[in-house]
Design a protein around this motif. Structure first.
Motif, short mmCIF file in Angstrom:
data_model
loop_
_atom_site.label_atom_id
_atom_site.label_comp_id
_atom_site.label_asym_id
_atom_site.label_seq_id
_atom_site.Cartn_x
_atom_site.Cartn_y
_atom_site.Cartn_z
N GLN A 62 0.80 -1.22 0.00
CA GLN A 62 0.00 0.00 0.00
C GLN A 62 0.84 1.27 0.00
OE1 GLN A 62 -2.68 0.35 3.34
NE2 GLN A 62 -3.59 2.26 2.61
N PHE A 63 1.92 1.29 0.77
CA PHE A 63 2.72 2.52 0.84
C PHE A 63 3.26 2.90 -0.53
CE2 PHE A 63 6.69 4.86 1.18
CZ PHE A 63 6.33 5.91 2.01
N ALA A 64 3.87 1.94 -1.22
CA ALA A 64 4.44 2.23 -2.53
C ALA A 64 3.37 2.65 -3.52
CB ALA A 64 5.19 1.01 -3.05
N GLU A 65 2.23 1.97 -3.49
CA GLU A 65 1.18 2.24 -4.47
C GLU A 65 0.48 3.56 -4.20
OE1 GLU A 65 0.29 -2.53 -5.20
OE2 GLU A 65 -1.03 -1.34 -3.91
N GLU A 66 0.09 3.81 -2.96
CA GLU A 66 -0.64 5.04 -2.69
C GLU A 66 0.25 6.27 -2.81
OE1 GLU A 66 -3.21 7.36 0.74
OE2 GLU A 66 -3.24 5.17 0.77
N THR A 67 1.50 6.18 -2.35
CA THR A 67 2.36 7.35 -2.47
C THR A 67 2.72 7.64 -3.92
OG1 THR A 67 4.33 5.99 -2.02
CG2 THR A 67 3.32 7.12 -0.14
N THR A 68 2.71 6.63 -4.77
CA THR A 68 2.90 6.88 -6.20
C THR A 68 1.77 7.76 -6.72
OG1 THR A 68 4.10 4.82 -6.57
CG2 THR A 68 3.05 5.81 -8.49
N PHE A 69 0.56 7.49 -6.25
CA PHE A 69 -0.57 8.34 -6.64
C PHE A 69 -0.38 9.76 -6.13
CE2 PHE A 69 -4.50 10.48 -5.52
CZ PHE A 69 -5.19 10.45 -6.72
N HIS A 70 0.04 9.90 -4.88
CA HIS A 70 0.19 11.24 -4.30
C HIS A 70 1.30 12.03 -5.01
CE1 HIS A 70 -2.75 10.48 -1.28
NE2 HIS A 70 -2.04 9.54 -0.66
N VAL A 71 2.36 11.37 -5.40
CA VAL A 71 3.41 12.04 -6.16
C VAL A 71 2.86 12.53 -7.50
CG1 VAL A 71 5.61 11.74 -7.37
CG2 VAL A 71 5.33 10.84 -5.05
#
Length: 378
Positions: A155-164
């Motif tokens: 989740q961290f990698a996937e959601e933060t990719t969206f936020h970036v």
């Protein structure tokens, strides 16, 4: 006449995806969505007036809006639109606003997706949210977004990719779903609250200052807390026989479980705020309107079946053994989810902890009894 003229302008805008802006004695039609916004045509004022007069004859002035809405309204993106909270976000935005809503789903053929697709101002798209890029966000002119992502080790990698991507695309505001406030800390034994803590820490850095955000630290969802109770009642109604009633709740600890629909309504109200700066970088605690204990859940079940429950087990997390056993990934990491309810069992997740801003903006109203009744009607 002016109002009718606006309504005609709006009908073109809504039907064909264009915005109309006055330009001298004419009107310039601009494409509302797409990688490039360019002037498409010049339409004479006489042409507009002719159709406006037609509308004047059809629409009584008493039925016309007293205030003209903004036809250049923002576009909202809802990630997880058919999930626990996303559905009520879309429904509330459609009900309270004329803004364009893009609802993402994994399948256009699901019942929820079909329901959302007929709502006013809603466009349902079949797209994997993890493939969203800054370019895609710019092309669809996304100004605000709601994000509810699956609780899994990636989740961290996937959601933060969206936020970036949102940061790079100039998205102005994001409302995201977190988890039980008492668990969102770096030393929580369950893995998923640590991920939420880390995402919130990342969003709090100076690099993300241009992206305003609010994190909703929602308590245990009532549907999860009551799932086994609802299933027990359904089975008893079918067979007249009892199995063991297994409850995640402890017998005596009060827990302010929250209905997922209430969380979605709150998220929609945040997205609709004209000025979101008071909610920027906020981590709101979201609990239900009242507490419930395992003993009270047992009483609800007995009321529905009209007799006493023979066997009940409190603090039961045995279902995870079956779920995790069929899931790929680190078993030890996934098994750490068994620690998730411990703060609730310790009495740290009561209704009284709800943030004041939540109570003022859109206080949750559905009680556990309301949720159980809805679950039994499905």
């Amino acid at each position: 006449m002016e109002t009718s003229r606006f309504l005609f302008h709006s009908s073109i805008s809504l039907c064909f995806g264009y915005s109309i802006v006055p330009s001298g004695r004419s009107f310039v039609i601009f494409e509302r969505r797409g990688a490039k916004t360019a002037a498409a045509a010049l339409v004479s004022t006489a042409f507009i007036n002719m159709r406006a007069e037609m509308l004047d004859n059809l629409l009584p002035s008493s039925n016309l809006p007293s205030q003209i809405p903004n036809i250049m309204a923002p576009t909202y993106l809802i990630v997880g639109a058919t999930g626990n909270t996303g559905q009520s976000v879309v429904e509330t935005l459609s009900k309270l606003s004329t803004c364009a809503v893009i609802a993402l789903t994994r399948s256009l053929h699901s019942p929820v997706a079909k329901h959302l697709a007929i709502l006013p101002n809603v466009q349902v798209l079949e797209k994997n949210w993890m493939d969203i890029t800054a370019q895609w966000l710019r092309e669809h002119e996304i100004e605000r977004a709601f994000v509810a992502t699956p609780s899994q080790p990636s989740q961290f990698a996937e959601e933060t990719t969206f936020h970036v991507a949102a940061l790079k695309a100039g998205v102005k505001y994001v409302v995201r779903i977190s988890t039980t406030a008492a668990n969102v800390r770096p030393d929580c034994e369950a893995y998923y609250p640590r991920i939420h803590w880390a995402i919130e820490a990342l969003l709090s850095t100076p690099e993300f200052k241009p992206l305003q955000w609010t994190s909703l630290q929602a308590n245990n969802f009532s549907s999860f807390w009551l799932a086994t109770a609802a299933e027990f009642i359904k089975q008893y109604r079918k067979t007249g026989k009892q199995d063991t009633l297994r409850l995640v709740a402890s017998e005596d600890a009060p827990v302010g479980t929250v209905d997922a629909n209430d969380v979605g309504v709150l998220a929609a109200h945040l997205l609709l705020q004209e000025d979101v700066s008071p909610h920027n970088n906020a981590k709101y605690v979201v609990n239900g309107p009242e507490d419930i204990t395992g003993r009270q859940i047992l009483e609800l079940v007995e009321r529905y079946i009209g007799t006493s429950v023979d066997n009940v087990i409190f603090k039961d997390m045995s279902f995870l053994d079956y779920v995790i056993g069929a899931t790929q990934g680190s078993q030890s990491v996934l098994m750490s989810m068994k620690h998730g309810p411990e703060t609730a069992w310790n009495g740290e997740c009561t209704a009284s902890a709800t943030s004041e801003a939540v109570l003022k903006l859109a206080a949750p109203t559905r009680t556990p009894a309301d949720t159980l009744k809805a679950m039994l009607q499905e």
